[in-house]
Design an enzyme around this catalytic site. Structure first.
Site, mmCIF file in Angstrom:
data_model
loop_
_atom_site.group_PDB
_atom_site.id
_atom_site.type_symbol
_atom_site.label_atom_id
_atom_site.label_comp_id
_atom_site.label_asym_id
_atom_site.label_seq_id
_atom_site.Cartn_x
_atom_site.Cartn_y
_atom_site.Cartn_z
ATOM 1 C CG ASN A 284 3.731 16.036 5.028
ATOM 2 O OD1 ASN A 284 4.467 15.384 4.293
ATOM 3 N ND2 ASN A 284 3.796 17.341 5.119
ATOM 4 C CG HIS B 170 1.418 8.794 1.586
ATOM 5 N ND1 HIS B 170 2.623 9.379 1.274
ATOM 6 C CD2 HIS B 170 0.921 8.304 0.415
ATOM 7 C CE1 HIS B 170 2.847 9.243 -0.036
ATOM 8 N NE2 HIS B 170 1.824 8.604 -0.574
ATOM 9 C CB CYS C 293 -7.816 -4.974 18.065
ATOM 10 S SG CYS C 293 -9.511 -4.514 17.684
ATOM 11 C CB SER D 251 11.910 14.170 -2.938
ATOM 12 O OG SER D 251 11.124 13.055 -2.572
#
Ligand code: BJW
Ligand code: ZN
Length: 242
Positions: free
Chosen positions: A104, A121, A149, A191
């Site tokens: 997550n 991730h 930036c 999943s």
């Protein structure tokens, strides 16, 4: 075996274990109101994650990808950790060697207080410059479309691992080390279809871990695990610590 007995069996394993690894996915945050990726609510304007979470999608239409992230940032900013997130903090405090691997990007584990944690991730509250690589934490909602930036004016992107991109080597190494040395692997609300996290259950199983799954539905892991507990994360995970 009735559910209650299986919960007791897992609770006993966890109480005895000196090394525990936990792998979480979108299902744990679903109980905080964050939509999952592959559930009925996982679509945004008819796009699937696969259509937006890739370097090609960002190159094609960075504005669209940023709109999706802005929508998710606004939504996640209103959400808080739930009892399952807090139960994992308690577990971390109890177990000698504990590692939490989360897919997550919402930051809810850290918000709950988890510390021994790999966000494999990435994190939706971090931005990265596509030109100079600088990473900043930024909680502004919504961000300007398109954000640039502060150092080099390059285009910023979410500091998130998209399809086709490699995970940070240190996250993979740390995860593999934890999976290979744990007595228990607890898999919550994923999943089990996205690699490399989809390979973590077989890795831990092959190394001799007792593997437990908590999910609303059956997954590709269900046949491999030692105990599969069907139910909501927020109801089931706290019971495993009782
Ligand atoms: C509840 C619940 C409740 C609901 N309580 N439960 C090997 C084989 C085949 C393909 C590949 C492979 N290796 C690599 C690939 C390609 C690709 C991949 O895996 N594709 C698959 C789709 C087949 N992987 C990659 O590209 C990865 N990179 C990589 O491996 O680099 C090396 C390499 C590259 C290319 C080729 C080969 C090697 C990177 C993957 C990054 C994925 N990133 C995403 C998007 C990030 C965007 C963002 O968040 O902004 O991460 S994909 C998306 O899926 C997101 C999630 O973290 C991830 C996993 O989803 P998750 O968490 O499982 O959610 P759902 O929605 O799928 O499931 C929710 C579950 O919860 C369900 O089971 C519900 O039942 C349950 N649930 N409510 C308990 N209350
Ligand atoms: Zn820059």
């Amino acid at each position: 075996m009735p559910d209650q007995d299986r919960i007791r069996q897992v609770a006993q394993r966890l109480a005895r274990a000196r090394a525990v690894t936990v792998l979480t996915g979108a299902g744990i945050s679903a109980d905080s109101g964050v939509p999952t990726f592959r559930g009925a609510d996982g679509l945004w304007r008819n796009y699937r994650a696969e259509d937006l979470a890739s370097p090609e999608a960002f190159e094609r239409n960075p504005r669209l990808v940023w709109e999706w992230y802005n929508w998710r940032r606004e939504l996640i900013a209103t959400k808080s950790p739930n009892p399952a997130h807090y139960a994992l903090v308690q577990l971390e405090q109890r177990v000698g060697r504990f590692w939490l691997i989360t897919q997550n990007v919402d930051g809810l584990h850290r918000a709950a207080g988890s510390q021994n944690l790999s966000e494999i991730h990435g994190n939706i509250w971090k931005v990265r410059c596509t030109a100079c690589g600088r990473v900043d934490e930024d909680h502004t909602v919504p961000l300007a479309l398109l954000p640039h930036c502060p150092r080099c004016q390059g285009l910023l992107r979410p500091h998130i691992v998209w399809f086709g991109e490699s995970l940070a080597p240190e996250d993979l190494e740390r995860s593999h080390e934890a999976l290979r040395s744990s007595e228990v692997l607890l898999i919550i609300g994923t999943s089990g279809v996205v690699y490399p996290a989809a390979s973590f259950a077989p890795i831990a199983k092959a190394a001799g871990a007792f593997v437990v799954e908590v999910n609303l539905d059956a997954t590709p892991h269900t046949d491999l695990v030692d105990v599969s507990l069907q139910g909501r994360a927020k109801d089931t995970v706290p019971k495993l610590l009782a």
